[in-house]
Enzyme design. Structure first.
Site, PDB file in Angstrom:
ATOM      1  CG  ASP A  13       0.292   8.450  -4.806  1.00 13.62           C
ATOM      2  OD1 ASP A  13      -0.868   8.083  -5.126  1.00 13.62           O
ATOM      3  OD2 ASP A  13       0.935   7.908  -3.885  1.00 13.62           O
ATOM      4  CG  HIS A 243      -5.684   0.277  -1.759  1.00  9.98           C
ATOM      5  ND1 HIS A 243      -6.111  -0.248  -0.572  1.00  9.98           N
ATOM      6  CD2 HIS A 243      -4.532  -0.388  -2.066  1.00  9.98           C
ATOM      7  CE1 HIS A 243      -5.270  -1.178  -0.155  1.00  9.98           C
ATOM      8  NE2 HIS A 243      -4.305  -1.284  -1.057  1.00  9.98           N
TER       9      HIS A 243
END
Ligand code: BDR
Ligand code: CA
Length: 310
Positions: A13, A243
């Site tokens: 995303d 991340h």
């Protein structure tokens, strides 16, 4: 002994740290990207897909981009985290005169199924956004779980979330999908906040990348300035958190993680919705509960510097 590169589908995303993950993936010869599949999350799916198309062009990647889910399995999509990933989902990076080409035809979850069937036992799914596309693939063909090499997921939190006190963003964005993915019988490695929060690209390292790693280094620096400012404001960090890079780094440098086997479940109701829970027991799931974050960040920098010609 050198191994054949892993075939990776990146379900993403984009997203600032998703962009950094794509830069890392391009830089690593151990990983071969088969396709990019998009999902809502850091922005709506039209925006994350446009961003994936931009990144494909800017990074010179020769892979299809398939659009995926626009909303979670149940209920409406949550608000985009504009304060973290900017209005355009890429940290308000100037996209210049980029005009997005048409997305490649086909729904993301159907293309995932096709690719897995075309390479039985050989495809690794790396999911760095909400897990909706993976859940849709499982719903359409539960047998697919037996044909995937590995599923690597950036998501979850066992010591406190980043959207609520309990839930991490990728799981919180579609807890029902996450519950279905963790209930399926496929080999999963989960890389949660407990591991990723130590993986910080310092502002000094980002500045150095801008001058030492070609256009990819410039992109890594430019795309992450607003994201780093958000981490300075909310976490007091002098840098930004890698991340999504960490999920891919598991495939290249598993020695940098402390992984523990045990089933993971997702809380679906009330204020703890999206919380991830685990126990220690024999399981098809292992969770990275810690990482050597400094070494991982240095490995990220070296990887990009080693691929300046690309
Ligand atoms: C995850 O959520 C997204 O905002 C990031 O791209 C990452 O995948 C971190 O919680
Ligand atoms: Ca992401």
């Amino acid at each position: 002994m050198s191994h054949a590169p892993r075939l990776v589908i990146l379900d993403t995303d984009p997203g600032v740290d998703d962009a950094l993950a794509l830069l890392y993936l391009r830089a690593r010869p151990e990983l071969t990207l088969l396709a990019i599949t998009t999902v809502f999350g850091n922005a709506d799916v039209e925006t994350t897909t446009r961003n994936a198309l931009y990144l494909r062009q800017r990074l010179g990647l020769d892979v299809p981009v398939y659009r995926g889910a626009a909303a979670p399995l149940q209920g409406p999509r949550g608000p985009s985290p504009l304060h973290v990933h900017g209005e355009n989902g890429l940290g308000d990076l100037d996209l210049g005169d980029f005009i997005a080409p048409p997305v490649d035809p086909g729904a993301a979850h159907e293309r995932i199924l096709e690719a897995v069937r075309a390479h039985p036992g050989a495809v690794t799914l790396v999911a760095i956004g909400p897990l909706t596309n993976l859940a849709l693939a499982l719903r359409a063909a539960p047998d697919i779980a037996r044909q995937v090499a590995e599923v690597v997921i950036m998501g979850g939190a066992f010591g406190g979330g980043n959207v609520t006190p309990y839930a991490e963003a990728n799981i919180h964005n579609d807890p029902d999908a996450a519950a279905a993915v963790f209930a399926a019988d496929w080999p999963i490695t989960l890389v949660p906040l407990d591991a990723t929060m130590s993986c910080v690209l310092s502002n000094a390292a980002a500045a150095s990348l801008a001058h030492t790693a070609g256009d990819g280094g410039r992109l890594a620096h430019d795309v992450s300035r607003g994201y780093a400012a958000a981490y300075a404001e909310h976490e007091g960090l002098d840098g930004c958190v890698l991340h999504d890079v960490a999920a891919l780094a598991w495939l290249v440098r598993p020695d940098l993680f402390e992984a523990h086997e045990g089933p993971v479940t997702i809380t679906l109701d009330k204020e703890r919705r999206g919380q991830s829970l685990r126990t220690n027991a024999p399981s098809n799931v292992q969770t990275c509960l810690a990482a050597c974050g400094q070494t991982l960040a240095a490995h990220f920098v070296e990887s990009l510097q080693g691929s300046t010609s690309r």
